[in-house]
Scaffold this motif. Structure first.
Motif, PDB file in Angstrom:
ATOM      1  N   VAL A 117       1.046  -1.385  -0.393  1.00  0.00           N
ATOM      2  CA  VAL A 117       0.120  -0.226   0.560  1.00  0.00           C
ATOM      3  C   VAL A 117       0.967   1.065   0.064  1.00  0.00           C
ATOM      4  CG1 VAL A 117      -2.251   1.630   1.210  1.00  0.00           C
ATOM      5  CG2 VAL A 117      -2.064  -1.756   1.860  1.00  0.00           C
ATOM      6  N   SER A 118      -0.073   2.043  -0.506  1.00  0.00           N
ATOM      7  CA  SER A 118       1.441   3.791  -0.909  1.00  0.00           C
ATOM      8  C   SER A 118      -0.510   4.500  -0.639  1.00  0.00           C
ATOM      9  CB  SER A 118       2.410   3.929  -1.450  1.00  0.00           C
ATOM     10  OG  SER A 118       1.374   4.211  -3.024  1.00  0.00           O
ATOM     11  N   TYR A 119       0.372   6.120   0.189  1.00  0.00           N
ATOM     12  CA  TYR A 119      -0.659   6.646  -0.264  1.00  0.00           C
ATOM     13  C   TYR A 119       0.037   8.226   0.051  1.00  0.00           C
ATOM     14  CZ  TYR A 119       1.154   6.073   4.585  1.00  0.00           C
ATOM     15  OH  TYR A 119       2.619   5.944   5.755  1.00  0.00           O
ATOM     16  N   ARG A 120      -0.509   8.880  -0.446  1.00  0.00           N
ATOM     17  CA  ARG A 120      -0.200  10.417  -0.444  1.00  0.00           C
ATOM     18  C   ARG A 120      -0.925  11.683  -0.084  1.00  0.00           C
ATOM     19  NH1 ARG A 120       0.906  12.716  -6.110  1.00  0.00           N
ATOM     20  NH2 ARG A 120      -0.664  11.122  -7.290  1.00  0.00           N
ATOM     21  N   HIS A 121      -0.265  12.337   1.468  1.00  0.00           N
ATOM     22  CA  HIS A 121      -1.689  13.575   1.679  1.00  0.00           C
ATOM     23  C   HIS A 121      -0.858  14.969   1.382  1.00  0.00           C
ATOM     24  CE1 HIS A 121      -4.022  10.214   3.559  1.00  0.00           C
ATOM     25  NE2 HIS A 121      -3.011   9.536   4.159  1.00  0.00           N
ATOM     26  N   ILE A 122      -1.288  15.676   0.246  1.00  0.00           N
ATOM     27  CA  ILE A 122      -0.796  16.485   0.223  1.00  0.00           C
ATOM     28  C   ILE A 122      -1.575  18.065   0.466  1.00  0.00           C
ATOM     29  CG2 ILE A 122       0.122  18.086  -1.765  1.00  0.00           C
ATOM     30  CD1 ILE A 122       1.457  15.099  -1.413  1.00  0.00           C
ATOM     31  N   GLU A 123      -0.861  19.050   1.157  1.00  0.00           N
ATOM     32  CA  GLU A 123      -1.551  19.799   1.818  1.00  0.00           C
ATOM     33  C   GLU A 123      -1.142  21.284   1.251  1.00  0.00           C
ATOM     34  OE1 GLU A 123      -2.059  19.948   5.593  1.00  0.00           O
ATOM     35  OE2 GLU A 123      -3.568  18.375   5.380  1.00  0.00           O
ATOM     36  N   GLU A 124      -0.491  21.299  -0.022  1.00  0.00           N
ATOM     37  CA  GLU A 124      -0.026  23.050  -0.773  1.00  0.00           C
ATOM     38  C   GLU A 124      -0.256  23.843  -0.635  1.00  0.00           C
ATOM     39  OE1 GLU A 124       1.934  21.035  -3.365  1.00  0.00           O
ATOM     40  OE2 GLU A 124       3.002  19.592  -2.272  1.00  0.00           O
ATOM     41  N   GLY A 125      -1.213  25.241  -0.566  1.00  0.00           N
ATOM     42  CA  GLY A 125      -1.707  26.421  -0.398  1.00  0.00           C
ATOM     43  C   GLY A 125      -2.928  25.970   0.433  1.00  0.00           C
ATOM     44  N   LYS A 126      -3.858  25.973  -0.519  1.00  0.00           N
ATOM     45  CA  LYS A 126      -5.047  25.586  -1.349  1.00  0.00           C
ATOM     46  C   LYS A 126      -5.791  24.795  -1.724  1.00  0.00           C
ATOM     47  CE  LYS A 126      -7.222  30.557  -0.498  1.00  0.00           C
ATOM     48  NZ  LYS A 126      -8.389  31.437  -0.856  1.00  0.00           N
TER      49      LYS A 126
END
Length: 263
Positions: A102-111
């Motif tokens: 399993v892989s995952y991405r949680h991206i928070e970049e500006g809005k």
């Protein structure tokens, strides 16, 4: 600032090699509880902190033990004026096969927000991608992709490389890279350049030097714009990464390393 995040994680996928052997690798390089911390700079400006961390305990996936590995990237100081980045990329890596489940991405970049999970069926060469809404709770879409054999994800590929015997490489030799990222298969060459003694925050280190051959793009300068220095010891940890941009260069320098398998 989204370019900063993209560069860092593009560099990670460049380690997703699967060309050495189809046999399960023997991992003598890393273990539970390892933590590597980096400072990211552009010229005199310290832009961000980055961390690579292996959970202290084994995690179960598909009734098998796994390493849970997380990579964090977060802007700091004056760099936040251009937009805040707070990203978490991760993988569940089978302790026996050194392949991701399993892989995952949680991206928070500006809005901007992106939350994604990828479930790998390495035996049947499939990847199931789940994309979530900004709240990271509501499932937005599910799609299955065919894989050209076993692959590494963005994070796991680097740890796979660390299990390989790099002592046999000669300058000019290449490693064929095969990875699955953002719904696409990547096949890029990683060129071995030789060794160099490097002064770092964790002491003087003998290192291997690698340069990935990148496709033409508007971000990097030159055919071999990125260099990665990896310690020439049993741990094989990255201590420096330099990316030549069209204007200036971006540097990732290690500031501390904890929980290393080999002292």
């Amino acid at each position: 600032m989204r370019k900063l995040s993209g560069i860092f994680f593009l560099i990670l996928i460049l380690w997703s090699s699967n060309s050495f052997s189809q046999q399960y690798p023997l991992n003598e390089a890393f273990t539970f509880g390892e933590e590597l911390n980096f400072e990211v700079s552009y010229g005199w400006l310290n832009l961000a902190d980055a961390k690579l961390q292996i959970n202290r305990r084994s995690q179960t996936q598909n009734n098998r033990p796994h390493y849970k590995i997380d990579v964090y990237g977060k802007t700091k100081g004056a760099a936040t004026i251009f937009g805040r980045v707070n990203d978490n990329w991760g993988t569940y890596l089978d302790t026996n096969t050194i392949q991701p489940s399993v892989s995952y991405r949680h991206i928070e970049e500006g809005k901007y927000r992106k939350h994604e999970k990828v479930y790998f069926d390495q035996a049947n060469n499939k990847a199931l991608v789940e994309l979530y809404e900004k709240d990271n709770r509501t499932l937005k879409s599910v799609k299955e992709y065919d894989l050209p054999g076993t692959v590494q994800d963005l994070v796991s590929g680097f740890y796979y490389l660390r299990t390989l015997d790099l002592r046999k490489l000669k300058p000019g030799e290449t490693i064929l890279i095969k990875g699955f990222f953002d719904k696409e298969i990547y096949n890029i060459k990683l060129i071995y350049e030789g060794t160099e003694k490097l002064e770092t925050e964790i002491g003087e280190k003998e290192t291997y030097i690698f340069s990935p051959q990148l496709p033409k793009n508007k971000l990097f300068r030159g055919e071999y714009p990125v260099k990665v220095w990896v310690t020439k010891d049993q741990n094989k940890i990255p201590v420096k990464i330099k990316a030549n941009l069209f204007l200036g260069s971006l540097n990732f320098d290690i500031i501390n390393a904890k929980g290393l398998r080999n002292n």
